[in-house]
Design a protein around this motif. Structure first.
Motif, PDB file in Angstrom:
ATOM      1  N   GLU A   2      22.903  53.914  10.000  1.00  0.00           N
ATOM      2  CA  GLU A   2      24.285  54.069   9.565  1.00  0.00           C
ATOM      3  C   GLU A   2      25.173  54.473  10.742  1.00  0.00           C
ATOM      4  O   GLU A   2      24.697  55.013  11.737  1.00  0.00           O
ATOM      5  CB  GLU A   2      24.379  55.160   8.488  1.00  0.00           C
ATOM      6  N   GLN A   3      26.469  54.246  10.558  1.00  0.00           N
ATOM      7  CA  GLN A   3      27.420  54.554  11.633  1.00  0.00           C
ATOM      8  C   GLN A   3      27.416  56.051  11.950  1.00  0.00           C
ATOM      9  O   GLN A   3      27.489  56.440  13.122  1.00  0.00           O
ATOM     10  CB  GLN A   3      28.819  54.097  11.234  1.00  0.00           C
ATOM     11  N   LYS A   4      27.302  56.904  10.918  1.00  0.00           N
ATOM     12  CA  LYS A   4      27.275  58.354  11.133  1.00  0.00           C
ATOM     13  C   LYS A   4      26.033  58.760  11.927  1.00  0.00           C
ATOM     14  O   LYS A   4      26.115  59.544  12.865  1.00  0.00           O
ATOM     15  CB  LYS A   4      27.301  59.086   9.792  1.00  0.00           C
ATOM     16  N   GLU A   5      24.870  58.194  11.552  1.00  0.00           N
ATOM     17  CA  GLU A   5      23.630  58.491  12.268  1.00  0.00           C
ATOM     18  C   GLU A   5      23.708  58.016  13.713  1.00  0.00           C
ATOM     19  O   GLU A   5      23.235  58.690  14.626  1.00  0.00           O
ATOM     20  CB  GLU A   5      22.440  57.828  11.566  1.00  0.00           C
ATOM     21  N   GLN A   6      24.300  56.855  13.910  1.00  0.00           N
ATOM     22  CA  GLN A   6      24.447  56.316  15.261  1.00  0.00           C
ATOM     23  C   GLN A   6      25.331  57.219  16.112  1.00  0.00           C
ATOM     24  O   GLN A   6      25.021  57.504  17.269  1.00  0.00           O
ATOM     25  CB  GLN A   6      25.022  54.908  15.200  1.00  0.00           C
ATOM     26  N   ALA A   7      26.417  57.710  15.528  1.00  0.00           N
ATOM     27  CA  ALA A   7      27.316  58.610  16.255  1.00  0.00           C
ATOM     28  C   ALA A   7      26.604  59.919  16.591  1.00  0.00           C
ATOM     29  O   ALA A   7      26.754  60.450  17.702  1.00  0.00           O
ATOM     30  CB  ALA A   7      28.568  58.881  15.434  1.00  0.00           C
ATOM     31  N   GLU A   8      25.822  60.453  15.649  1.00  0.00           N
ATOM     32  CA  GLU A   8      25.074  61.695  15.893  1.00  0.00           C
ATOM     33  C   GLU A   8      24.047  61.500  17.000  1.00  0.00           C
ATOM     34  O   GLU A   8      23.868  62.362  17.862  1.00  0.00           O
ATOM     35  CB  GLU A   8      24.389  62.161  14.607  1.00  0.00           C
ATOM     36  N   THR A  10      24.139  59.234  19.418  1.00  0.00           N
ATOM     37  CA  THR A  10      24.869  59.057  20.683  1.00  0.00           C
ATOM     38  C   THR A  10      25.291  60.416  21.241  1.00  0.00           C
ATOM     39  O   THR A  10      25.160  60.664  22.441  1.00  0.00           O
ATOM     40  CB  THR A  10      26.098  58.150  20.476  1.00  0.00           C
ATOM     41  N   GLU A  11      25.758  61.298  20.372  1.00  0.00           N
ATOM     42  CA  GLU A  11      26.153  62.637  20.803  1.00  0.00           C
ATOM     43  C   GLU A  11      24.954  63.415  21.333  1.00  0.00           C
ATOM     44  O   GLU A  11      25.030  64.059  22.376  1.00  0.00           O
ATOM     45  CB  GLU A  11      26.789  63.392  19.632  1.00  0.00           C
ATOM     46  N   ARG A  49      13.371  61.126  13.020  1.00  0.00           N
ATOM     47  CA  ARG A  49      14.598  61.645  12.408  1.00  0.00           C
ATOM     48  C   ARG A  49      14.441  63.101  11.944  1.00  0.00           C
ATOM     49  O   ARG A  49      14.602  63.414  10.763  1.00  0.00           O
ATOM     50  CB  ARG A  49      15.022  60.768  11.236  1.00  0.00           C
ATOM     51  N   GLN A  51      15.140  66.970  11.131  1.00  0.00           N
ATOM     52  CA  GLN A  51      16.302  67.724  10.662  1.00  0.00           C
ATOM     53  C   GLN A  51      16.301  69.056  11.407  1.00  0.00           C
ATOM     54  O   GLN A  51      15.312  69.789  11.364  1.00  0.00           O
ATOM     55  CB  GLN A  51      16.215  67.957   9.150  1.00  0.00           C
TER      56      GLN A  51
END
Length: 150
Positions: A2-8, A10-11, A49, A51
């Motif tokens: 997902e886009q949110k997971e990808q952004a996380e 990348t960060e 993944r 947590q």
């Protein structure tokens, strides 16, 4: 992904990639192998993944996985049966080259503690706390294993 997971991700990669690479290099003493290990660490993040409870937990997890990957590399058949190239440290400022060579000459377990203290900014108390938590987790893990065996 997902886009949110990808952004996380990348960060996380931007935040910790240089730390992971430095730890790997201080353990394996070869930039190319350190880069491979760093890549494996971040692939582990993608596949497992995990947590994280906090930023501290995230950082500790990455450090632990990096060190474990380095230990596996050092023990590997390939590494034990090949002659490594000596690493060129000319990219470092002259005053740091001697220090880095001295750190790399230390046994691996000392290099990790030195790295955490001087390069990652952990205090002696924080390192001791990490050790205590690691020992407690090991104790619990062994206790659980013994319970399953019985």
């Amino acid at each position: 992904m997902e886009q949110k997971e990808q952004a996380e991700f990348t960060e996380l990669l931007q935040k910790y990639s240089s730390m992971v690479l430095r730890i790997a290099f201080s353990n394996v003493k070869n930039l190319q192998d350190a880069q491979d290990i760093a890549q494996e660490v971040f692939i582990s993040v993608l596949t497992k993944r995990p947590q994280f409870d906090s930023e501290e937990h995230e950082k500790a997890w990455l450090i632990r996985v990096t060190i474990n990957r380095c230990k596996n590399h050092v023990k590997s058949f390939w590494n034990r049966h090949t002659e490594g190239l000596s690493e060129d440290l000319s990219y470092l400022p002259k005053e740091e080259t001697g220090v880095m060579q001295a750190v790399l000459a230390l046994p691996q377990n000392y290099r990790n503690v030195i790295h955490l203290h001087y390069y990652e900014g952990y205090s002696i108390n924080e390192i001791a706390e990490l050790l205590a938590r690691g020992r407690a987790a090991l104790k619990k893990s062994l206790k659980d294993l013994l319970t399953k065996v019985k």
